[in-house]
Design a protein around this motif. Sequence first.
Motif, PDB file in Angstrom:
ATOM      1  N   GLY A   1       0.752  -1.276   0.113  1.00 19.51           N
ATOM      2  CA  GLY A   1       0.056  -0.008  -0.075  1.00 19.51           C
ATOM      3  C   GLY A   1       0.776   1.226  -0.020  1.00 19.51           C
ATOM      4  N   SER A   2       2.280   1.021  -0.210  1.00 19.43           N
ATOM      5  CA  SER A   2       3.138   2.356   0.138  1.00 19.43           C
ATOM      6  C   SER A   2       2.836   3.392  -1.019  1.00 19.43           C
ATOM      7  CB  SER A   2       4.473   2.032   0.311  1.00 19.43           C
ATOM      8  OG  SER A   2       4.692   1.246   1.350  1.00 19.43           O
ATOM      9  N   ILE A   3       2.342   3.146  -2.317  1.00 19.78           N
ATOM     10  CA  ILE A   3       2.085   4.107  -3.026  1.00 19.78           C
ATOM     11  C   ILE A   3       0.404   4.121  -3.078  1.00 19.78           C
ATOM     12  CG2 ILE A   3       1.463   2.765  -5.377  1.00 19.78           C
ATOM     13  CD1 ILE A   3       4.140   5.491  -5.112  1.00 19.78           C
ATOM     14  N   ARG A   4      -0.223   3.444  -2.748  1.00 22.68           N
ATOM     15  CA  ARG A   4      -1.807   3.547  -3.120  1.00 22.68           C
ATOM     16  C   ARG A   4      -2.277   4.425  -2.092  1.00 22.68           C
ATOM     17  NH1 ARG A   4      -2.552  -3.093  -3.119  1.00 22.68           N
ATOM     18  NH2 ARG A   4      -0.558  -2.727  -2.360  1.00 22.68           N
ATOM     19  N   PHE A   5      -1.995   4.210  -0.868  1.00 24.41           N
ATOM     20  CA  PHE A   5      -2.482   5.012   0.237  1.00 24.41           C
ATOM     21  C   PHE A   5      -2.040   6.627   0.032  1.00 24.41           C
ATOM     22  CE2 PHE A   5      -2.863   1.065   2.703  1.00 24.41           C
ATOM     23  CZ  PHE A   5      -4.242   1.025   2.910  1.00 24.41           C
ATOM     24  N   PRO A   6      -0.858   6.837  -0.365  1.00 21.72           N
ATOM     25  CA  PRO A   6      -0.338   8.273  -0.489  1.00 21.72           C
ATOM     26  C   PRO A   6      -1.078   8.854  -1.857  1.00 21.72           C
ATOM     27  CG  PRO A   6       1.676   7.014   0.033  1.00 21.72           C
ATOM     28  CD  PRO A   6       0.529   6.163  -0.132  1.00 21.72           C
ATOM     29  N   ALA A   7      -1.258   8.015  -2.889  1.00 16.70           N
ATOM     30  CA  ALA A   7      -2.093   8.459  -3.884  1.00 16.70           C
ATOM     31  C   ALA A   7      -3.621   8.779  -3.834  1.00 16.70           C
ATOM     32  CB  ALA A   7      -2.090   7.440  -5.116  1.00 16.70           C
ATOM     33  N   THR A   8      -4.175   7.985  -2.808  1.00 17.34           N
ATOM     34  CA  THR A   8      -5.475   8.545  -2.407  1.00 17.34           C
ATOM     35  C   THR A   8      -5.494   9.794  -1.774  1.00 17.34           C
ATOM     36  OG1 THR A   8      -5.634   6.918  -0.712  1.00 17.34           O
ATOM     37  CG2 THR A   8      -6.387   6.282  -2.720  1.00 17.34           C
ATOM     38  N   SER A   9      -4.592  10.036  -0.612  1.00 10.82           N
ATOM     39  CA  SER A   9      -4.540  10.849   0.386  1.00 10.82           C
ATOM     40  C   SER A   9      -3.892  12.283  -0.207  1.00 10.82           C
ATOM     41  CB  SER A   9      -3.652  10.779   1.527  1.00 10.82           C
ATOM     42  OG  SER A   9      -3.684   9.387   2.090  1.00 10.82           O
ATOM     43  N   HIS A  10      -3.400  12.202  -1.336  1.00 10.79           N
ATOM     44  CA  HIS A  10      -2.864  13.457  -2.086  1.00 10.79           C
ATOM     45  C   HIS A  10      -3.642  13.678  -3.332  1.00 10.79           C
ATOM     46  CE1 HIS A  10       0.645  14.513   0.576  1.00 10.79           C
ATOM     47  NE2 HIS A  10       0.549  13.058   0.882  1.00 10.79           N
ATOM     48  N   GLY A  11      -4.573  12.684  -3.683  1.00  6.31           N
ATOM     49  CA  GLY A  11      -5.412  12.906  -5.184  1.00  6.31           C
ATOM     50  C   GLY A  11      -4.643  12.859  -6.264  1.00  6.31           C
ATOM     51  N   VAL A  12      -3.858  12.138  -6.537  1.00  6.08           N
ATOM     52  CA  VAL A  12      -3.101  12.094  -7.645  1.00  6.08           C
ATOM     53  C   VAL A  12      -3.349  10.602  -8.388  1.00  6.08           C
ATOM     54  CG1 VAL A  12      -1.467  13.543  -7.132  1.00  6.08           C
ATOM     55  CG2 VAL A  12      -0.921  11.322  -6.497  1.00  6.08           C
ATOM     56  N   TRP A  13      -3.050  10.420  -9.610  1.00  5.19           N
ATOM     57  CA  TRP A  13      -3.124   9.271 -10.242  1.00  5.19           C
ATOM     58  C   TRP A  13      -1.812   8.301  -9.881  1.00  5.19           C
ATOM     59  CZ3 TRP A  13      -6.600   7.385 -14.153  1.00  5.19           C
ATOM     60  CH2 TRP A  13      -7.543   8.604 -14.502  1.00  5.19           C
ATOM     61  N   GLY A  14      -2.113   6.981  -9.390  1.00  3.15           N
ATOM     62  CA  GLY A  14      -1.087   6.205  -9.022  1.00  3.15           C
ATOM     63  C   GLY A  14      -1.386   4.735  -9.595  1.00  3.15           C
ATOM     64  N   LEU A  15      -0.129   4.265  -9.419  1.00  2.64           N
ATOM     65  CA  LEU A  15      -0.155   2.753 -10.334  1.00  2.64           C
ATOM     66  C   LEU A  15       0.963   2.031  -9.534  1.00  2.64           C
ATOM     67  CD1 LEU A  15      -0.938   0.876 -12.397  1.00  2.64           C
ATOM     68  CD2 LEU A  15       1.257   1.555 -13.918  1.00  2.64           C
ATOM     69  N   ARG A  16       0.366   0.970  -8.826  1.00  3.85           N
ATOM     70  CA  ARG A  16       1.244  -0.133  -8.371  1.00  3.85           C
ATOM     71  C   ARG A  16       1.409  -1.141  -9.441  1.00  3.85           C
ATOM     72  NH1 ARG A  16       2.586  -3.865  -4.040  1.00  3.85           N
ATOM     73  NH2 ARG A  16       2.248  -5.816  -4.800  1.00  3.85           N
ATOM     74  N   SER A  17       2.495  -1.265  -9.951  1.00  2.37           N
ATOM     75  CA  SER A  17       3.082  -2.124 -11.252  1.00  2.37           C
ATOM     76  C   SER A  17       2.956  -3.318 -10.633  1.00  2.37           C
ATOM     77  CB  SER A  17       4.412  -1.554 -11.476  1.00  2.37           C
ATOM     78  OG  SER A  17       5.533  -2.122 -10.584  1.00  2.37           O
ATOM     79  N   THR A  18       2.610  -4.270 -11.864  1.00  5.07           N
ATOM     80  CA  THR A  18       2.880  -5.587 -11.792  1.00  5.07           C
ATOM     81  C   THR A  18       3.996  -6.200 -11.019  1.00  5.07           C
ATOM     82  OG1 THR A  18       1.580  -6.004 -13.709  1.00  5.07           O
ATOM     83  CG2 THR A  18       2.397  -7.911 -13.110  1.00  5.07           C
ATOM     84  N   TRP A  19       3.705  -7.033 -10.178  1.00  4.60           N
ATOM     85  CA  TRP A  19       4.969  -7.690  -9.330  1.00  4.60           C
ATOM     86  C   TRP A  19       5.942  -8.210 -10.267  1.00  4.60           C
ATOM     87  CZ3 TRP A  19       6.671 -12.556  -8.441  1.00  4.60           C
ATOM     88  CH2 TRP A  19       7.851 -12.956  -7.364  1.00  4.60           C
ATOM     89  N   ASN A  20       7.220  -8.012 -10.143  1.00  9.97           N
ATOM     90  CA  ASN A  20       8.313  -8.390 -10.978  1.00  9.97           C
ATOM     91  C   ASN A  20       8.199  -8.016 -12.543  1.00  9.97           C
ATOM     92  OD1 ASN A  20      10.610 -10.000 -10.434  1.00  9.97           O
ATOM     93  ND2 ASN A  20       9.673 -11.725 -11.555  1.00  9.97           N
ATOM     94  N   SER A  21       7.617  -6.911 -12.474  1.00 11.33           N
ATOM     95  CA  SER A  21       7.642  -6.469 -14.166  1.00 11.33           C
ATOM     96  C   SER A  21       8.432  -5.602 -14.200  1.00 11.33           C
ATOM     97  CB  SER A  21       6.033  -6.083 -14.371  1.00 11.33           C
ATOM     98  OG  SER A  21       6.068  -4.761 -13.685  1.00 11.33           O
ATOM     99  N   LEU A  22       9.304  -4.718 -13.296  1.00 12.27           N
ATOM    100  CA  LEU A  22      10.126  -3.864 -13.654  1.00 12.27           C
ATOM    101  C   LEU A  22      11.246  -4.071 -12.642  1.00 12.27           C
ATOM    102  CD1 LEU A  22       7.982  -0.465 -13.326  1.00 12.27           C
ATOM    103  CD2 LEU A  22       9.039  -1.648 -15.341  1.00 12.27           C
ATOM    104  N   PRO A  23      12.446  -4.009 -13.246  1.00 13.03           N
ATOM    105  CA  PRO A  23      13.903  -4.222 -12.520  1.00 13.03           C
ATOM    106  C   PRO A  23      13.858  -3.644 -11.233  1.00 13.03           C
ATOM    107  CG  PRO A  23      14.443  -2.810 -14.238  1.00 13.03           C
ATOM    108  CD  PRO A  23      12.891  -3.145 -14.399  1.00 13.03           C
ATOM    109  N   ILE A  24      14.094  -4.432 -10.069  1.00 14.49           N
ATOM    110  CA  ILE A  24      13.996  -3.745  -8.855  1.00 14.49           C
ATOM    111  C   ILE A  24      15.293  -3.756  -8.146  1.00 14.49           C
ATOM    112  CG2 ILE A  24      13.863  -6.228  -7.369  1.00 14.49           C
ATOM    113  CD1 ILE A  24      11.618  -3.240  -6.848  1.00 14.49           C
TER     114      ILE A  24
END
Length: 624
Positions: free
Chosen positions: A320-343
């Motif tokens: 939820g580390s991107i999803r909760f702030p996205a809703t709190s600050h009212g911006v578009w947010g995307l949690r990307s598919t797990w393991n889809s981007l180099p971590i």
Amino acid sequence: MRRARLTLSGLWLKYRYYVRRRATLPSWFPNPLPGTVVPAVVLHRGGDHTLSLDSVRDSFDRFLQTDDVFQKSFTKHSFLLVVPSPLIARPKDSEEQYRLRSYASCTTVESLDKRVPSDLAEYLESRSLTLCFLDELAVPEGPYFVADRQLHQAWRLYPDHLGAFSNTVIPDDTERFQSLQNSAFTGSEAAVAVPSRLYYKPTPWKPLSGRRIAIKDNMDLGGVVTGLGNRAYAELYGERSESAKLIQLLLEKGAVVVGKTKLSAFAGSEVPPTQCVDYFPPWNARGDGYQGPSGSSSGAASATGGYSWLDHSIGTDTTGSIRFPATSHGVWGLRSTWNSLPIEGVVPSCSAFDTFGLLGRTASSIGDLLAASGHRLAKNNATNSPWSKWPTRLLYPTEWLPVANDAQQRMIDAFLAALESYLGLKHQMVSLQEEWAQTGPKTLRHKTLLDIFKSAKLLNFYDNKHNFDKFRAEYQKKFEKSAYISPSHLKRWEEKVNKTQEERDRSLQEIEQFREWAQKTLFSTRGDGSSNTIMLVPHGRPGANYRDTEPSPASGPSTAPPALSAVFTVSAMGTPQLLIPSKCPKTGTLDSAGWPSTVLTGRYMFQVGNNERHSTASHLDPKL
């Protein structure tokens, strides 16, 4: 390379600048007095140096309309440098042929070069603009400064008045960065240096050219400390030698990293006013300015919702580390598919759930980041999408819908109706628990979704603590004292991590089986890799969430609110989740419904109206 902050004396400029040397001027160029800095404007022109009053004025107007670094003061008492267009090759001639033409010192129009029309000459004289033709200078158009016969780029210094940044940075010439100002643990207001947008032109190989990006301070950036929201962690490990793999990829695509944003310590969920000890939590620009920043990507969302000069923020999402702030600050947010981007190059929290989160003020801006990172995007045929079909199933999970709050449910209903109209289908009500009981792995069907939720929490808390065992031991050895951990995070580690390694491994196996089931049963894919399913998931809660209110005691697994259960369940599924600050998920849908798709910065997300699609709040309401 020369670097310095620049504040011109007097009233010449109303902004502060950071200067970055780009080119050496020829020996005949009139050098300003020692210690004097003179503004300059670079224009691109064809091989014949043809200029007109209209072309100069049009260029100035274009710069003012498209760039937030350029200002009117650059258009007087300055150098006007005409250089070759990068697409035009010019013959090399003697320096004398293209010597300085100084119109500021001319006494009569007749003495000016015949290639300059008289009306332009008068305009230049009236504004004290010194015109120079520089055939050997290859620099972009835009604002500059001249000092010591050197041409310097103008980077505007914006104040970080929301306290969103832990560290502001500037690039050097070795693909590394240097700290411009570190404010993570001081609470001081930082300055963020951003280059002129006129310096950059997107190309197929650099589609993000000039995009200003902030990254979360759990990602490595070569030459800069990774702070992780904890003073001891920053003290122990110091500057990193190279950047995280995804950040390096975005830099290669032309992105400009301007700083690192604050986060809850160890990418946890510290809440003001009492839980944030090692860092001062960011402000939330929305409403009255006292809404909570949420976590852990609090600084990323604060900057995206508050600063129009920032294009994107890159964060991470575990549970939820991107999803909760996205809703709190009212911006578009995307949690990307797990393991889809180099971590690689990101400090791990719980590797089974860790993934990148992207924040922006439009859906298309997030799409641009995904495209640049190598993702194939699901867009309609009109946008040259590699995917040819839209999803054919729209799931409405009864575990989470309808929500208890009537106003929130009305918004969801309006959202759902517009989505159905755009996709040309009707939603399908589904019980995830019943589907799991019928089609889940035989060895796990007896478990409920709440059991899966418990396994996800066990795995998350266990890994978040033990991933930092080495850090705590190394800090103790080097400094002969324990690393400071905030009471709220220490309590989380001590009270909620009382399981064995065997129990942790068993939970991981359950999550892996649940993820495989979800992807095959709920989100099956076509041959081209696209999914045929969208699932509507509520997120956040209605009402105010003030930063000066003590956080409520954490709910145990048996009393977990539905929204929190949904967050962990989606994390366990490994699916992407898009957070939508409006009633519709696609720009096409928004346009067809007449709803706004671009989020504003500052107090209001959208222009205030008095209808179903906009806020009904009055501009004069003192509580907002």
